[in-house]
Design a protein around this motif. Structure first.
Motif, PDB file in Angstrom:
ATOM      1  N   ALA A   1     -17.248  81.003   8.100  1.00  6.76           N
ATOM      2  CA  ALA A   1     -16.053  80.254   7.720  1.00  6.76           C
ATOM      3  C   ALA A   1     -14.798  81.002   8.168  1.00  6.76           C
ATOM      4  CB  ALA A   1     -16.024  80.036   6.208  1.00  6.76           C
ATOM      5  N   THR A   2     -14.888  82.305   8.178  1.00  8.79           N
ATOM      6  CA  THR A   2     -13.738  83.095   8.624  1.00  8.79           C
ATOM      7  C   THR A   2     -13.461  82.884  10.097  1.00  8.79           C
ATOM      8  OG1 THR A   2     -14.113  84.803   6.966  1.00  8.79           O
ATOM      9  CG2 THR A   2     -12.857  85.433   8.912  1.00  8.79           C
ATOM     10  N   LEU A   3     -14.503  83.051  10.902  1.00  8.86           N
ATOM     11  CA  LEU A   3     -14.311  82.895  12.343  1.00  8.86           C
ATOM     12  C   LEU A   3     -13.909  81.471  12.690  1.00  8.86           C
ATOM     13  CD1 LEU A   3     -16.626  85.110  14.378  1.00  8.86           C
ATOM     14  CD2 LEU A   3     -15.094  85.616  12.512  1.00  8.86           C
ATOM     15  N   GLY A   4     -14.466  80.520  11.937  1.00 10.64           N
ATOM     16  CA  GLY A   4     -14.202  79.143  12.284  1.00 10.64           C
ATOM     17  C   GLY A   4     -12.878  78.618  11.777  1.00 10.64           C
ATOM     18  N   GLN A   5     -12.473  79.047  10.590  1.00 13.48           N
ATOM     19  CA  GLN A   5     -11.357  78.373   9.935  1.00 13.48           C
ATOM     20  C   GLN A   5     -10.151  79.240   9.629  1.00 13.48           C
ATOM     21  OE1 GLN A   5     -11.916  75.289  10.090  1.00 13.48           O
ATOM     22  NE2 GLN A   5     -14.105  75.379  10.406  1.00 13.48           N
ATOM     23  N   ARG A   6     -10.290  80.552   9.700  1.00 14.91           N
ATOM     24  CA  ARG A   6      -9.135  81.383   9.389  1.00 14.91           C
ATOM     25  C   ARG A   6      -8.393  81.794  10.647  1.00 14.91           C
ATOM     26  NH1 ARG A   6     -10.863  83.280   3.615  1.00 14.91           N
ATOM     27  NH2 ARG A   6     -13.048  83.138   4.138  1.00 14.91           N
ATOM     28  N   THR A   7      -7.088  81.965  10.536  1.00 17.85           N
ATOM     29  CA  THR A   7      -6.309  82.479  11.657  1.00 17.85           C
ATOM     30  C   THR A   7      -6.597  83.973  11.781  1.00 17.85           C
ATOM     31  OG1 THR A   7      -4.455  83.116  10.269  1.00 17.85           O
ATOM     32  CG2 THR A   7      -4.457  80.864  11.095  1.00 17.85           C
ATOM     33  N   ALA A   8      -6.121  84.567  12.857  1.00 17.63           N
ATOM     34  CA  ALA A   8      -6.375  85.991  13.078  1.00 17.63           C
ATOM     35  C   ALA A   8      -5.875  86.815  11.899  1.00 17.63           C
ATOM     36  CB  ALA A   8      -5.703  86.440  14.369  1.00 17.63           C
ATOM     37  N   GLU A   9      -4.684  86.519  11.446  1.00 20.41           N
ATOM     38  CA  GLU A   9      -4.115  87.284  10.344  1.00 20.41           C
ATOM     39  C   GLU A   9      -4.953  87.122   9.076  1.00 20.41           C
ATOM     40  OE1 GLU A   9      -0.376  85.947   8.803  1.00 20.41           O
ATOM     41  OE2 GLU A   9       0.345  87.989   8.504  1.00 20.41           O
ATOM     42  N   GLN A  10      -5.335  85.890   8.787  1.00 21.31           N
ATOM     43  CA  GLN A  10      -6.167  85.641   7.618  1.00 21.31           C
ATOM     44  C   GLN A  10      -7.512  86.341   7.746  1.00 21.31           C
ATOM     45  OE1 GLN A  10      -6.195  81.379   7.888  1.00 21.31           O
ATOM     46  NE2 GLN A  10      -4.495  81.103   6.467  1.00 21.31           N
ATOM     47  N   ALA A  11      -8.062  86.314   8.935  1.00 25.66           N
ATOM     48  CA  ALA A  11      -9.378  86.907   9.152  1.00 25.66           C
ATOM     49  C   ALA A  11      -9.352  88.417   8.923  1.00 25.66           C
ATOM     50  CB  ALA A  11      -9.871  86.601  10.569  1.00 25.66           C
ATOM     51  N   VAL A  12      -8.362  89.072   9.482  1.00 26.29           N
ATOM     52  CA  VAL A  12      -8.275  90.523   9.313  1.00 26.29           C
ATOM     53  C   VAL A  12      -8.076  90.852   7.837  1.00 26.29           C
ATOM     54  CG1 VAL A  12      -6.916  92.581   9.829  1.00 26.29           C
ATOM     55  CG2 VAL A  12      -7.426  90.939  11.642  1.00 26.29           C
ATOM     56  N   ALA A  13      -7.209  90.113   7.174  1.00 25.13           N
ATOM     57  CA  ALA A  13      -6.977  90.341   5.753  1.00 25.13           C
ATOM     58  C   ALA A  13      -8.273  90.158   4.968  1.00 25.13           C
ATOM     59  CB  ALA A  13      -5.908  89.381   5.230  1.00 25.13           C
ATOM     60  N   TRP A  14      -8.984  89.103   5.272  1.00 25.18           N
ATOM     61  CA  TRP A  14     -10.255  88.831   4.597  1.00 25.18           C
ATOM     62  C   TRP A  14     -11.223  89.992   4.781  1.00 25.18           C
ATOM     63  CZ3 TRP A  14     -15.091  88.405   6.937  1.00 25.18           C
ATOM     64  CH2 TRP A  14     -16.129  87.965   6.112  1.00 25.18           C
ATOM     65  N   ALA A  15     -11.339  90.452   6.004  1.00 26.33           N
ATOM     66  CA  ALA A  15     -12.282  91.532   6.294  1.00 26.33           C
ATOM     67  C   ALA A  15     -11.914  92.803   5.533  1.00 26.33           C
ATOM     68  CB  ALA A  15     -12.324  91.801   7.798  1.00 26.33           C
ATOM     69  N   LEU A  16     -10.640  93.140   5.540  1.00 29.52           N
ATOM     70  CA  LEU A  16     -10.219  94.359   4.851  1.00 29.52           C
ATOM     71  C   LEU A  16     -10.489  94.267   3.351  1.00 29.52           C
ATOM     72  CD1 LEU A  16      -6.887  95.278   6.674  1.00 29.52           C
ATOM     73  CD2 LEU A  16      -9.196  96.126   7.081  1.00 29.52           C
ATOM     74  N   VAL A  17     -10.195  93.107   2.775  1.00 31.77           N
ATOM     75  CA  VAL A  17     -10.424  92.954   1.335  1.00 31.77           C
ATOM     76  C   VAL A  17     -11.905  93.056   1.002  1.00 31.77           C
ATOM     77  CG1 VAL A  17     -10.277  91.373  -0.624  1.00 31.77           C
ATOM     78  CG2 VAL A  17      -8.358  91.599   0.949  1.00 31.77           C
ATOM     79  N   ARG A  18     -12.725  92.383   1.789  1.00 32.09           N
ATOM     80  CA  ARG A  18     -14.163  92.422   1.533  1.00 32.09           C
ATOM     81  C   ARG A  18     -14.710  93.851   1.678  1.00 32.09           C
ATOM     82  NH1 ARG A  18     -14.704  88.900  -1.288  1.00 32.09           N
ATOM     83  NH2 ARG A  18     -15.420  86.776  -0.912  1.00 32.09           N
ATOM     84  N   LEU A  19     -14.267  94.553   2.682  1.00 29.78           N
ATOM     85  CA  LEU A  19     -14.714  95.939   2.850  1.00 29.78           C
ATOM     86  C   LEU A  19     -14.248  96.784   1.673  1.00 29.78           C
ATOM     87  CD1 LEU A  19     -14.121  96.356   6.685  1.00 29.78           C
ATOM     88  CD2 LEU A  19     -16.279  96.753   5.505  1.00 29.78           C
ATOM     89  N   TRP A  20     -13.039  96.515   1.278  1.00 28.08           N
ATOM     90  CA  TRP A  20     -12.473  97.237   0.140  1.00 28.08           C
ATOM     91  C   TRP A  20     -13.302  97.003  -1.121  1.00 28.08           C
ATOM     92  CZ3 TRP A  20      -8.882 100.894  -0.243  1.00 28.08           C
ATOM     93  CH2 TRP A  20      -8.331 101.170  -1.502  1.00 28.08           C
ATOM     94  N   GLN A  21     -13.647  95.742  -1.360  1.00 26.21           N
ATOM     95  CA  GLN A  21     -14.450  95.417  -2.541  1.00 26.21           C
ATOM     96  C   GLN A  21     -15.781  96.145  -2.518  1.00 26.21           C
ATOM     97  OE1 GLN A  21     -14.474  91.146  -2.170  1.00 26.21           O
ATOM     98  NE2 GLN A  21     -12.770  90.894  -3.605  1.00 26.21           N
ATOM     99  N   ARG A  22     -16.364  96.254  -1.331  1.00 22.93           N
ATOM    100  CA  ARG A  22     -17.621  96.990  -1.242  1.00 22.93           C
ATOM    101  C   ARG A  22     -17.369  98.462  -1.522  1.00 22.93           C
ATOM    102  NH1 ARG A  22     -21.946  96.056   2.958  1.00 22.93           N
ATOM    103  NH2 ARG A  22     -22.961  97.008   1.155  1.00 22.93           N
ATOM    104  N   GLY A  23     -16.263  98.959  -1.018  1.00 25.88           N
ATOM    105  CA  GLY A  23     -15.904 100.353  -1.268  1.00 25.88           C
ATOM    106  C   GLY A  23     -15.735 100.635  -2.750  1.00 25.88           C
ATOM    107  N   VAL A  24     -15.089  99.717  -3.442  1.00 27.72           N
ATOM    108  CA  VAL A  24     -14.891  99.872  -4.879  1.00 27.72           C
ATOM    109  C   VAL A  24     -16.251  99.927  -5.585  1.00 27.72           C
ATOM    110  CG1 VAL A  24     -14.073  98.725  -6.967  1.00 27.72           C
ATOM    111  CG2 VAL A  24     -12.637  98.773  -4.920  1.00 27.72           C
TER     112      VAL A  24
END
Lengths: 224, 224
Positions: free
Chosen positions: B126-149
């Motif tokens: 859904a990210t690759l298909g529907q999010r803009t570049a900015e949204q996609a990068v933000a999404w990825a960072l947040v998800r990685l962060w959540q895993r880090g937490v």
DNA sequence: CGCTGTCTTGATCACTATCAAACCGAGTGG
DNA sequence: CCACTCGGTTTGATAGTGATCAAGACAGCG
């Protein structure tokens, strides 16, 4: 499938369900108590983003299992919607756990299905990320075709494909307009034609070449 | 995890393996006889298309299970590569079947893992298909962060993230240049900064908002 | 010290999105 | 039987997001 396996499976068949085209079968976020196996008809799995945009994850064809995610994880990560009238075989969620305790072969099949689905999504991801629009559409058509062949839906170089162009567009992350124009190109080049709910491939090799599809040996998928 | 479960799991631990950064651990198409659980270190899963383009499927963090696809389906659908030195716990493929026969709870966990992975890939799609570049990068960072937490890797608003920008670009289907510029934007806006292998989030809420990330209750993932 | 890999920044280009409108077949109701 | 609507498809015009090309900066390393 051995007799006892069939018996074990049948025991948890709650019943059959028929839904009309357009009906939502499962809803994202819902805690569904049921699993379904598709007996006939087709549908789509999709998620919706907060901004309203929709991503189609996979197209659902006969033989597919629906709702495993909800049964295992407790919550569906996507919705499922019928695109034609569908006949479904209904299992109770409790069947799952029983499989693991008493029918390890069936449980293994479940994992196999999940792993295969994961594999497919990986390929789809590579498509959205790395293929151009033309390559992506070609890839999608070939993959759908391969499934059609496995299900014996193909006759006369043609198979039923009762989806809308918007569905394909949402699956590939393309706009409806661009998807339409790409399909038109394939039609003009006499490679593939999809209209009136039927897909006709006249040059599968060329389409595979365009879509960068590596032919893969068909594997029999376990049925539940 | 109960004592007997630990015992059942331990019994199939073949040993430990340490690999250096950059080492390929599993190769796409290979028929691997082993399963791994990551004890420490990070890596990536990726596939390569015929045209040479690479798609990163997921980032691998401690606790992740590697090679399930190969063990279940007989062939890996992607490669796995270490990005830092990694310590791996090695299981024999035979353990899988034994789990299904003798440790249904462990087998269930395997299915849970596969279903969760599938869920994540759906979100990535859904990210690759529907999010803009900015949204996609933000999404990825947040998800990685959540895993880090969840893994307790975060201290002082900062966690280790030993990947290259190219890896993130290949994960999101963006060009390296554009990924770089998007990251730079977040840095300028004082929202997120990723440099020298460490990710620092200073405005998680804003980043989640941009990335259209719906907060989700953290679920404990079963460890193998 | 020169190499190599990674990150950074600027300039240009093109693929694909968006907007808009017409078209078409199937229902539906007057 | 015709006007009207409705969902889906098709086509043309325009705009923009993100790719590509190019080059410099910087650090680690043999």
């Amino acid at each position: 499938m051995s007799d006892t396996e069939v018996e074990q499976t049948q025991r948890f068949k709650v019943g059959e369900l028929t839904v009309e085209a357009g009906t939502p079968i499962l809803t994202e976020g819902a805690n569904s108590a049921q699993l379904f196996t598709v007996l006939s008809g087709m549908g789509i799995r999709h998620t919706t983003l907060e901004n309203g945009r929709r991503q189609v994850l996979t197209f659902i064809l006969p033989g597919d299992l629906i709702g495993l995610q909800g049964a295992v994880m407790g919550e569906m990560g996507h919705s499922v919607e019928a695109r034609t009238r569908m006949r479904l075989c209904v299992f109770d969620r409790a069947a799952l756990w029983d499989f693991f305790k008493n029918a390890p072969a069936r449980a293994y099949d479940l994992t196999w299905i999940a792993a295969t689905e994961e594999h497919f999504l990986g390929e789809a991801l590579a498509t959205l990320g790395q293929r151009t629009a033309e390559q992506a559409v070609a890839w999608a058509l070939v993959r759908l075709w391969q499934r059609g062949v496995a299900l014996d839906l193909v006759e006369n170089n043609s198979m039923p494909l009762p989806f809308r162009q918007q569905d394909l567009a949402d699956a590939l992350g393309l706009s409806l307009v661009h998807t339409n124009k790409t399909l038109a190109k394939f039609r003009t080049k006499q490679i593939a034609s999809w209209r009136d709910g039927r897909l006709t491939l006249t040059d599968i090799d060329e389409l595979s070449r365009i879509g960068l599809v590596d032919e893969q040996k068909a594997v029999r998928r376990p049925l539940l």
